[in-house]
Enzyme design. Structure first.
Site, PDB file in Angstrom:
ATOM      1  N   ARG A 171      14.707   1.904 -96.587  1.00  0.00           N
ATOM      2  CA  ARG A 171      15.767   1.423 -97.461  1.00  0.00           C
ATOM      3  C   ARG A 171      16.941   2.396 -97.400  1.00  0.00           C
ATOM      4  O   ARG A 171      16.739   3.606 -97.253  1.00  0.00           O
ATOM      5  CB  ARG A 171      15.268   1.338 -98.920  1.00  0.00           C
ATOM      6  CG  ARG A 171      14.334   0.167 -99.171  1.00  0.00           C
ATOM      7  CD  ARG A 171      15.051  -1.172 -99.106  1.00  0.00           C
ATOM      8  NE  ARG A 171      14.183  -2.294 -99.382  1.00  0.00           N
ATOM      9  CZ  ARG A 171      13.597  -3.068 -98.459  1.00  0.00           C
ATOM     10  NH1 ARG A 171      13.807  -2.850 -97.172  1.00  0.00           N
ATOM     11  NH2 ARG A 171      12.821  -4.082 -98.815  1.00  0.00           N
ATOM     12  N   HIS A 223      19.794  -4.361 -90.428  1.00  0.00           N
ATOM     13  CA  HIS A 223      18.563  -4.663 -91.178  1.00  0.00           C
ATOM     14  C   HIS A 223      17.723  -5.726 -90.445  1.00  0.00           C
ATOM     15  O   HIS A 223      17.423  -6.793 -90.995  1.00  0.00           O
ATOM     16  CB  HIS A 223      18.897  -5.113 -92.610  1.00  0.00           C
ATOM     17  CG  HIS A 223      17.762  -4.935 -93.569  1.00  0.00           C
ATOM     18  ND1 HIS A 223      17.920  -4.535 -94.868  1.00  0.00           N
ATOM     19  CD2 HIS A 223      16.425  -5.111 -93.411  1.00  0.00           C
ATOM     20  CE1 HIS A 223      16.745  -4.488 -95.470  1.00  0.00           C
ATOM     21  NE2 HIS A 223      15.808  -4.837 -94.603  1.00  0.00           N
TER      22      HIS A 223
HETATM   23  P1  NAP Z   1       3.049   0.144 -97.994  1.00  0.00           P
HETATM   24  O1  NAP Z   1       1.962  -0.508 -97.227  1.00  0.00           O
HETATM   25  O2  NAP Z   1       3.128  -0.038 -99.460  1.00  0.00           O
HETATM   26  O3  NAP Z   1       2.974   1.706 -97.663  1.00  0.00           O
HETATM   27  C1  NAP Z   1       3.767   2.662 -98.301  1.00  0.00           C
HETATM   28  C2  NAP Z   1       3.367   4.049 -97.815  1.00  0.00           C
HETATM   29  O4  NAP Z   1       4.282   4.992 -98.377  1.00  0.00           O
HETATM   30  C3  NAP Z   1       1.970   4.456 -98.253  1.00  0.00           C
HETATM   31  O5  NAP Z   1       1.317   5.151 -97.216  1.00  0.00           O
HETATM   32  C4  NAP Z   1       2.240   5.410 -99.424  1.00  0.00           C
HETATM   33  O6  NAP Z   1       1.283   6.437 -99.595  1.00  0.00           O
HETATM   34  C5  NAP Z   1       3.553   6.055 -98.978  1.00  0.00           C
HETATM   35  N1  NAP Z   1       4.261   6.605-100.136  1.00  0.00           N
HETATM   36  C6  NAP Z   1       4.697   5.943-101.244  1.00  0.00           C
HETATM   37  N2  NAP Z   1       5.263   6.820-102.108  1.00  0.00           N
HETATM   38  C7  NAP Z   1       5.171   8.035-101.528  1.00  0.00           C
HETATM   39  C8  NAP Z   1       5.543   9.337-101.933  1.00  0.00           C
HETATM   40  N3  NAP Z   1       6.143   9.563-103.125  1.00  0.00           N
HETATM   41  N4  NAP Z   1       5.272  10.363-101.113  1.00  0.00           N
HETATM   42  C9  NAP Z   1       4.661  10.163 -99.920  1.00  0.00           C
HETATM   43  N5  NAP Z   1       4.270   8.951 -99.468  1.00  0.00           N
HETATM   44  C10 NAP Z   1       4.529   7.901-100.264  1.00  0.00           C
HETATM   45  O7  NAP Z   1       4.486  -0.296 -97.422  1.00  0.00           O
HETATM   46  P2  NAP Z   1       4.823  -0.944 -95.995  1.00  0.00           P
HETATM   47  O8  NAP Z   1       4.409  -2.351 -95.969  1.00  0.00           O
HETATM   48  O9  NAP Z   1       4.339  -0.028 -94.934  1.00  0.00           O
HETATM   49  O10 NAP Z   1       6.426  -0.932 -96.060  1.00  0.00           O
HETATM   50  C11 NAP Z   1       7.163   0.248 -96.270  1.00  0.00           C
HETATM   51  C12 NAP Z   1       8.617  -0.087 -96.571  1.00  0.00           C
HETATM   52  O11 NAP Z   1       9.277  -0.513 -95.393  1.00  0.00           O
HETATM   53  C13 NAP Z   1       8.835  -1.255 -97.535  1.00  0.00           C
HETATM   54  O12 NAP Z   1       8.692  -0.841 -98.879  1.00  0.00           O
HETATM   55  C14 NAP Z   1      10.246  -1.689 -97.227  1.00  0.00           C
HETATM   56  O13 NAP Z   1      11.165  -1.043 -98.053  1.00  0.00           O
HETATM   57  C15 NAP Z   1      10.462  -1.214 -95.783  1.00  0.00           C
HETATM   58  N6  NAP Z   1      10.652  -2.366 -94.874  1.00  0.00           N
HETATM   59  C16 NAP Z   1      11.814  -2.448 -94.162  1.00  0.00           C
HETATM   60  C17 NAP Z   1      12.005  -3.496 -93.291  1.00  0.00           C
HETATM   61  C18 NAP Z   1      13.256  -3.632 -92.470  1.00  0.00           C
HETATM   62  O14 NAP Z   1      13.472  -4.668 -91.853  1.00  0.00           O
HETATM   63  N7  NAP Z   1      14.090  -2.621 -92.399  1.00  0.00           N
HETATM   64  C19 NAP Z   1      11.001  -4.469 -93.129  1.00  0.00           C
HETATM   65  C20 NAP Z   1       9.832  -4.340 -93.847  1.00  0.00           C
HETATM   66  C21 NAP Z   1       9.666  -3.276 -94.729  1.00  0.00           C
HETATM   67  P3  NAP Z   1      -0.208   6.122-100.112  1.00  0.00           P
HETATM   68  O15 NAP Z   1      -0.826   5.274 -99.010  1.00  0.00           O
HETATM   69  O16 NAP Z   1      -0.825   7.443-100.200  1.00  0.00           O
HETATM   70  O17 NAP Z   1      -0.084   5.364-101.391  1.00  0.00           O
HETATM   71  C1  GLV Z   2      12.598  -6.011 -95.399  1.00  0.00           C
HETATM   72  O1  GLV Z   2      13.412  -5.185 -95.611  1.00  0.00           O
HETATM   73  C2  GLV Z   2      11.350  -6.117 -96.093  1.00  0.00           C
HETATM   74  O2  GLV Z   2      11.160  -5.429 -97.108  1.00  0.00           O
HETATM   75  O3  GLV Z   2      10.501  -6.910 -95.646  1.00  0.00           O
END
Ligand code: NAP
Ligand code: GLV
Length: 309
Positions: free
Chosen positions: A224, A272
């Site tokens: 983000r 994005h």
């Molecule tokens: P997720 O499965 O919820 O994983 C989040 C990870 O971040 C977990 O490993 C968590 O640790 C870690 N985390 C959270 N808070 C933390 C902190 N304070 N310190 C250290 N580590 C921390 O999320 P995801 O599905 O992988 O997605 C991640 C993010 O990618 C989304 O929230 C979104 O904003 C972004 N995204 C962007 C796009 C794009 O097109 N640019 C697309 C999709 C997603 P724990 O496992 O230990 O809880």
């Molecule tokens: C994109 O940014 C998503 O959160 O899937």
């Protein structure tokens, strides 16, 4: 009993079309043509106007159109007690993994240099650094971060991963919590941000963080825009603390035309697109959750509202 699509800044029509094709009996409303607010039991949302979700007294589930839920959770007027879900789907994971691998390879194989050389007709081959010596640090080891880290291990990079709680991923050197953050950063040449946006992670990509990386490190932010302190990035690039950055997300999107990132020679921008949600692929899991909610079951892929992701 109706499903509301409240998608702002993107075209809601592909969602309406695929959902109604999968279940022609659905009563689908597309915001702002909502009809009777009492009918709405399920809302599929992206960047909804703040306070809007409070208007539906019978709302039983709020589904994010993407993997992130910050656009929902950061609404100060979010109705209490309504579960929030997010998308978890292999199409998103694959797309994100591909994007990050492409950016890491592009940087570590010196492609920016060769693009500059071509513009000046310069023939100057260089051996790339051995991949085992390039530390790629992945912040966030969830659905997207863990798969990305594994993909990078398979390519032979030295991969480090940082999360909130301890993790074990084959081939990845893992670190957790703020106490181990500096140790993680100090071995990182390419920093990849795949964290959710929470009060703990907002602004985490700042000058102090950049100074703790290996000199001349490269930043890839695909999480983000608000993870990054934008002025700090400019300072870090101009002082050589960072050698470059690939940014897919921004504090304000679309990135305003007069934003300094557009013209910065060390910044690469994409709009994005690192992992777009495909309605065709993801609609079945939205429908499954709608069905579960109507049957009085807990929806799947629910987020922890206290934790913020
Ligand atoms: P997720 O499965 O919820 O994983 C989040 C990870 O971040 C977990 O490993 C968590 O640790 C870690 N985390 C959270 N808070 C933390 C902190 N304070 N310190 C250290 N580590 C921390 O999320 P995801 O599905 O992988 O997605 C991640 C993010 O990618 C989304 O929230 C979104 O904003 C972004 N995204 C962007 C796009 C794009 O097109 N640019 C697309 C999709 C997603 P724990 O496992 O230990 O809880
Ligand atoms: C994109 O940014 C998503 O959160 O899937």
């Amino acid at each position: 009993m109706a499903l509301l699509i409240m998608i702002v800044g993107e075209d809601p029509e592909p969602w309406r079309s695929v959902l109604s094709r999968l279940d022609p009996s659905l009563d689908i409303r597309v915001w702002p043509q909502v009809g009777d607010v009492e009918d709405i039991e399920f809302a599929l949302v992206w960047n909804h106007p703040r306070g809007e979700l409070r208007k539906y007294p019978n709302l039983r589930c709020i589904a994010s159109m993407g993997a992130g839920v910050d656009h929902i959770i950061w609404d100060p007027e979010l109705p209490e007690g309504v579960p929030v879900t997010r998308v978890v789907h292999e199409s998103l994971t694959r797309s994100m993994t591909e994007y990050v691998i492409h950016a890491v390879l592009d940087h570590s194989r010196d492609m920016e240099k060769y693009r500059r050389d071509q513009a000046r007709k310069i023939w100057d081959p260089k051996f790339p650094r051995p991949r085992k010596d390039v530390g790629v640090g992945v912040m966030g080891l969830g659905e997207l971060g863990a798969a990305t880290a594994i993909g990078l291990v398979e390519l032979g990079y030295r991969v480090l991963g940082w999360s909130r709680t301890p993790k074990e991923i084959m081939g990845v050197e893992t670190f957790w919590g703020m106490e181990q953050f500096s140790h993680f950063l100090s071995q990182t040449d390419i920093l990849v941000c795949l964290l959710p946006l929470t009060p703990q992670t907002e602004g985490i990509l700042n000058l102090e963080t950049f100074r703790r990386l290996r000199p001349g490190a490269f930043l890839i932010n695909v999480a983000r825009g608000r993870h990054l302190i934008e002025e700090d990035l400019i300072v870090a690039l101009d002082q050589g603390i960072l050698s470059g950055a690939r940014l897919d997300v921004f504090e304000v999107e679309p990135l305003p035309a007069d934003h300094p990132f557009w013209d910065h020679p060390k910044i690469q921008i994409t709009p994005h697109v690192s992992s777009l949600t495909e309605p065709e692929a993801v609609a079945p899991q939205i429908l499954e959750n709608y069905g579960r909610v109507l049957r009085g079951l807990e929806p799947v892929n629910q987020v922890d509202l206290q934790r913020g992701y």
